[in-house]
Scaffold this motif. Sequence first.
Motif, PDB file in Angstrom:
ATOM      1  N   LEU A  57       0.849  -1.202   0.000  1.00  0.00           N
ATOM      2  CA  LEU A  57       0.000   0.000   0.000  1.00  0.00           C
ATOM      3  C   LEU A  57       0.882   1.250   0.000  1.00  0.00           C
ATOM      4  O   LEU A  57       0.976   1.922  -1.005  1.00  0.00           O
ATOM      5  N   ARG A  58       1.505   1.568   1.139  1.00  0.00           N
ATOM      6  CA  ARG A  58       2.517   2.629   1.228  1.00  0.00           C
ATOM      7  C   ARG A  58       3.435   2.203   2.356  1.00  0.00           C
ATOM      8  O   ARG A  58       2.985   1.549   3.306  1.00  0.00           O
ATOM      9  N   ALA A  61       2.224   2.078   6.068  1.00  0.00           N
ATOM     10  CA  ALA A  61       0.784   2.358   6.149  1.00  0.00           C
ATOM     11  C   ALA A  61       0.046   1.310   6.977  1.00  0.00           C
ATOM     12  O   ALA A  61      -0.821   1.641   7.788  1.00  0.00           O
ATOM     13  N   ARG A  65      -1.473   0.984  11.503  1.00  0.00           N
ATOM     14  CA  ARG A  65      -2.803   0.609  11.984  1.00  0.00           C
ATOM     15  C   ARG A  65      -2.770  -0.741  12.707  1.00  0.00           C
ATOM     16  O   ARG A  65      -3.814  -1.361  12.921  1.00  0.00           O
TER      17      ARG A  65
ATOM     18  N   GLU B  63     -10.070   7.458   4.152  1.00  0.00           N
ATOM     19  CA  GLU B  63      -9.536   8.362   5.174  1.00  0.00           C
ATOM     20  C   GLU B  63      -8.660   7.605   6.163  1.00  0.00           C
ATOM     21  O   GLU B  63      -7.655   8.126   6.631  1.00  0.00           O
ATOM     22  N   LYS B  64      -9.074   6.378   6.496  1.00  0.00           N
ATOM     23  CA  LYS B  64      -8.355   5.632   7.529  1.00  0.00           C
ATOM     24  C   LYS B  64      -7.150   4.886   7.015  1.00  0.00           C
ATOM     25  O   LYS B  64      -6.179   4.681   7.749  1.00  0.00           O
ATOM     26  N   LEU B  65      -7.189   4.412   5.772  1.00  0.00           N
ATOM     27  CA  LEU B  65      -6.107   3.535   5.318  1.00  0.00           C
ATOM     28  C   LEU B  65      -5.719   3.704   3.861  1.00  0.00           C
ATOM     29  O   LEU B  65      -4.535   3.814   3.551  1.00  0.00           O
ATOM     30  N   LEU B  66      -6.714   3.730   2.950  1.00  0.00           N
ATOM     31  CA  LEU B  66      -6.383   3.552   1.535  1.00  0.00           C
ATOM     32  C   LEU B  66      -5.612   4.717   0.939  1.00  0.00           C
ATOM     33  O   LEU B  66      -4.823   4.533   0.012  1.00  0.00           O
ATOM     34  N   ALA B  67      -5.822   5.932   1.477  1.00  0.00           N
ATOM     35  CA  ALA B  67      -5.070   7.083   0.978  1.00  0.00           C
ATOM     36  C   ALA B  67      -4.357   7.747   2.145  1.00  0.00           C
ATOM     37  O   ALA B  67      -4.831   7.688   3.278  1.00  0.00           O
TER      38      ALA B  67
END
Lengths: 220, 79
Positions: A57-58, A61, A65, B63-67
Amino acid sequence: MKAAVVVFPGSNRERDVLRALTLSGSEASTVWHAETVLPEGVDLVVLPGGFSYGDYLRSGAIAARAPIMAAVRRHAQRGGLLLGICNGFQILTEAGLLPGALMRNAGLTFVCREVKLAVERADTPFTAHYQAGQVIRCPVAHHDGNYFADTATLDRLEGEGQVVFRYAEGTNPNGSARDIAGICSANRKVLGLMPHPENLVEEIAGGTDGRPMFESLAAA
Amino acid sequence: MKARVVVTLKSGVLDPQGKAIEGALAALGFSGVEAARQGRVIDLDLTETDPAAAKARVAEMCEKLLANTVIESYAIEVA
């Protein structure tokens, strides 16, 4: 100083940082990312270098979480010390614990070399054993170390004295804005940097320019 | 239903990969390319059947993860 080093799937510098911490007089253990609490009485949490979750993903990232990160965030909110090195710095920005982002290196290639770092501030718990303005040697090894933030954020970081390390003598390896190699939070308790001071703590490994960081922490 | 998320770098954010694509296109003789920007597409299969609810849920995911909204913006298509 009691330290906990968080290990994510893909972390690979946790043993280097454990050794740097214990050599310098701290007590250090590892914590698996799936845990939800930190060991009792931890003063310092370290997010080590590596490629957590394969940089999917990045960079940083998904680790940002991970279950342990809620406890890491509470630790920082309590004023506990938090250090992110390389992938750890990427995780701190992804978690919103430090401003800005680490983007793909301007030259597009992975860089693995030694750079010169100017220690901009010696009044942090991480750098007290350096002199402000001192230039040290330090290894870097990363693909996404190009520090980016908008102009207002960069100005604020500079104005508040949150730029702790800067690439010096034309050695910026990644295109980072204003040669920024490491920044801290406004309260000086959270530090993120791309270079690896933990890999320069013993003469047998080529030098000891990174050692004062861990001695500063041991004495903090 | 299906959702497609397109994540792109915000304007003003340097895109070294886009620059490399621009250079490679020019080297292949494709003239007239003024700029190239690289992004990411994420396709999601959702159990949600209401388009508005699906879009709201996916926006939350962005908002939380994908970007990373420090450097990226996102667009959501649901179908």
